[in-house]
Motif scaffolding. Structure first.
Motif, PDB file in Angstrom:
ATOM      1  N   ALA A 191     -18.096  59.564   1.588  1.00  0.00           N
ATOM      2  CA  ALA A 191     -17.810  60.321   2.822  1.00  0.00           C
ATOM      3  C   ALA A 191     -17.798  61.843   2.716  1.00  0.00           C
ATOM      4  CB  ALA A 191     -17.453  60.013   3.763  1.00  0.00           C
ATOM      5  N   VAL A 192     -16.568  61.685   2.411  1.00  0.00           N
ATOM      6  CA  VAL A 192     -15.918  63.033   2.135  1.00  0.00           C
ATOM      7  C   VAL A 192     -16.823  64.299   1.089  1.00  0.00           C
ATOM      8  CG1 VAL A 192     -14.348  65.055   1.895  1.00  0.00           C
ATOM      9  CG2 VAL A 192     -13.931  62.855   3.889  1.00  0.00           C
TER      10      VAL A 192
ATOM     11  N   THR B 127     -24.584  58.831   1.960  1.00  0.00           N
ATOM     12  CA  THR B 127     -24.657  57.701   3.560  1.00  0.00           C
ATOM     13  C   THR B 127     -24.793  56.429   2.124  1.00  0.00           C
ATOM     14  OG1 THR B 127     -26.374  59.200   4.863  1.00  0.00           O
ATOM     15  CG2 THR B 127     -26.283  56.966   5.504  1.00  0.00           C
ATOM     16  N   ALA B 128     -25.655  55.893   1.533  1.00  0.00           N
ATOM     17  CA  ALA B 128     -25.710  54.797   0.983  1.00  0.00           C
ATOM     18  C   ALA B 128     -24.860  54.418   0.417  1.00  0.00           C
ATOM     19  CB  ALA B 128     -27.025  54.770   0.014  1.00  0.00           C
ATOM     20  N   ALA B 129     -24.305  55.489   0.230  1.00  0.00           N
ATOM     21  CA  ALA B 129     -22.763  54.587  -0.743  1.00  0.00           C
ATOM     22  C   ALA B 129     -21.743  54.070   1.222  1.00  0.00           C
ATOM     23  CB  ALA B 129     -21.818  55.953  -1.137  1.00  0.00           C
TER      24      ALA B 129
ATOM     25  N   LEU C  82     -21.093  56.020  -7.358  1.00  0.00           N
ATOM     26  CA  LEU C  82     -21.071  56.829  -6.800  1.00  0.00           C
ATOM     27  C   LEU C  82     -20.126  58.072  -6.383  1.00  0.00           C
ATOM     28  CD1 LEU C  82     -24.128  56.834  -4.191  1.00  0.00           C
ATOM     29  CD2 LEU C  82     -24.071  58.139  -5.807  1.00  0.00           C
ATOM     30  N   THR C  83     -19.411  57.780  -5.776  1.00  0.00           N
ATOM     31  CA  THR C  83     -17.872  57.978  -5.558  1.00  0.00           C
ATOM     32  C   THR C  83     -17.196  58.980  -6.911  1.00  0.00           C
ATOM     33  OG1 THR C  83     -17.578  56.190  -3.760  1.00  0.00           O
ATOM     34  CG2 THR C  83     -16.100  57.419  -4.543  1.00  0.00           C
TER      35      THR C  83
ATOM     36  N   ALA D  33     -26.717  51.733  -4.765  1.00  0.00           N
ATOM     37  CA  ALA D  33     -26.452  51.314  -3.820  1.00  0.00           C
ATOM     38  C   ALA D  33     -27.292  51.164  -2.627  1.00  0.00           C
ATOM     39  CB  ALA D  33     -25.496  52.410  -3.526  1.00  0.00           C
ATOM     40  N   LEU D  34     -28.317  51.447  -2.671  1.00  0.00           N
ATOM     41  CA  LEU D  34     -29.435  50.951  -1.717  1.00  0.00           C
ATOM     42  C   LEU D  34     -29.939  49.561  -1.232  1.00  0.00           C
ATOM     43  CD1 LEU D  34     -32.114  54.207  -2.147  1.00  0.00           C
ATOM     44  CD2 LEU D  34     -31.085  53.466  -0.258  1.00  0.00           C
TER      45      LEU D  34
END
Length: 361
Positions: free
Chosen positions: A126-127, A161-163, A79-80, A58-59
């Motif tokens: 995000a959540v 944040t990266a995701a 990541l999610t 993701a970065l």
């Protein structure tokens, strides 16, 4: 002399083992190496490795490495799923069920590229990154341990944040930010309530702290909107000039929600949990800081350097305020004359909680 055989010195010799005794001997059964405990350890290691891999991929959405944009989105999808599974596992929920549901959403978003699915994946990332960043912390009594747990929470939130940046969803930032913040707060407060840290045992002081935190949060969130819409031109212009000066001078602007509410509450809560489970209520307000972090790059026009510096300044100021509140909190000490003794034996007074990789209940 009797028929029994004797040894030298007149003692009776031990009888020979009979064949029946030899045949009845049962050798010990070896335990299988592959146990449920080993399977659980493998799952935890796999979750951590998946988080590392997804974070690294993701970065590439914010670091120029020459990979196509769709490559970073696969890291965001991974990541999610990790965020959802990690939150479900830590809160004692059904990690497998929630992981399958998250995987289904990620699959729809990645293979159809429908805008609503991508936006939904971004919101979920995000959540749950914001919530998991708070839940993964451990109680700490010493300043060094508090800072360590604080940094761990910020690192997890940074991966969120990266995701979000890698999902690159087309959203209206203000609405997106409020949705993530409200949902993250609702989930965190629900988990904290289920952990047995309900309102009982808080006392008047604890209830006053929660009400005060909610009021401060509402003030911070509503003030900026009210000033922009209803404030005088002079006030708005003064705020804009101050923000522009900070941007030009330091490269970033601290965010009030993080500095005044989220990060201090997280620091204070981590410390309070070392001797009272009601410290989870302070940590619940800490999700405000992690939610602001995870949504920082949701806007397509966001400047990565500016966001990174703003987050750094907010983290430093929030940590400082949190440590000051911690030192002034009378609940962290019993009597003023016993303060030094309590600090000397702080390690022995830490309230036990499950390990970081285990469910909290």
């Amino acid at each position: 002399m009797s028929g029994a055989r004797t040894q030298q010195g007149g003692r009776r010799a031990a009888p020979r083992r009979r064949a029946a005794d030899t045949l009845s001997y049962i050798p010990p059964v070896r335990e299988p190496r592959f146990t449920v405990k080993a399977l659980r350890a493998a799952g935890i290691s796999g979750l951590f490795l998946a988080w590392l891999a997804g974070f690294a991929v993701a970065l590439t959405s914010v670091v120029a490495v020459g990979f196509p944009d769709t490559f970073a989105r696969y890291g965001a999808g991974l990541l999610t799923v990790v965020f959802v599974v990690g939150t479900a596992r830590r809160s004692g929920g059904r990690a497998t069920l929630w992981g399958v549901l998250a995987l289904a959403l990620v699959g729809v978003a990645l293979f159809t590229t429908w805008s609503w699915a991508i936006a939904a994946g971004s919101v979920v990332a995000a959540v749950f990154a914001a919530v998991w960043a708070v839940l993964i912390t451990r109680p700490a009594a010493r300043v060094g341990s508090v800072v360590r747990e604080y940094v761990i929470a910020l690192v997890v939130a940074s991966s969120g944040t990266a995701a979000v940046a890698a999902w690159d969803a087309t959203v209206e930032y203000r609405r997106y930010y409020l949705i993530v913040l409200i949902v993250a707060l609702a989930i965190t407060f629900g988990i904290v309530w289920s952990l047995g840290a309900g309102l009982h045992g808080l006392g008047r002081r604890g209830v006053a702290l929660i009400i005060g935190g909610a009021a401060l949060l509402a003030l911070v969130l509503l003030y900026s909107t009210a000033v922009r819409q209803y404030g005088s031109a002079e006030v708005v212009d003064a705020i804009d000039r101050t923000a522009a000066w900070l941007h030009d001078t330091t490269g970033g602007v601290p965010r009030p929600a993080e500095v005044l509410v989220g990060f201090p509450a997280l620091v204070w809560g981590i410390s309070t949990r070392s001797h009272r489970r009601q410290g989870w209520w302070m940590c619940a307000f800490g999700v405000v800081g992690t939610a602001v972090m995870t949504t920082a790059l949701a806007s397509p026009n966001a400047d990565t350097t500016y966001v990174a510096l703003s987050t750094l300044y907010s983290a430093i100021l929030g940590l400082a305020i949190g440590l000051v509140i911690r030192s002034l909190d009378p609940g962290s000490t019993s009597k003023s004359g016993q303060r030094a003794a309590r600090r000397a034996s702080a390690q022995d007074e830490i309230r036990p909680e499950p390990a970081r990789s285990h469910a909290l209940k």
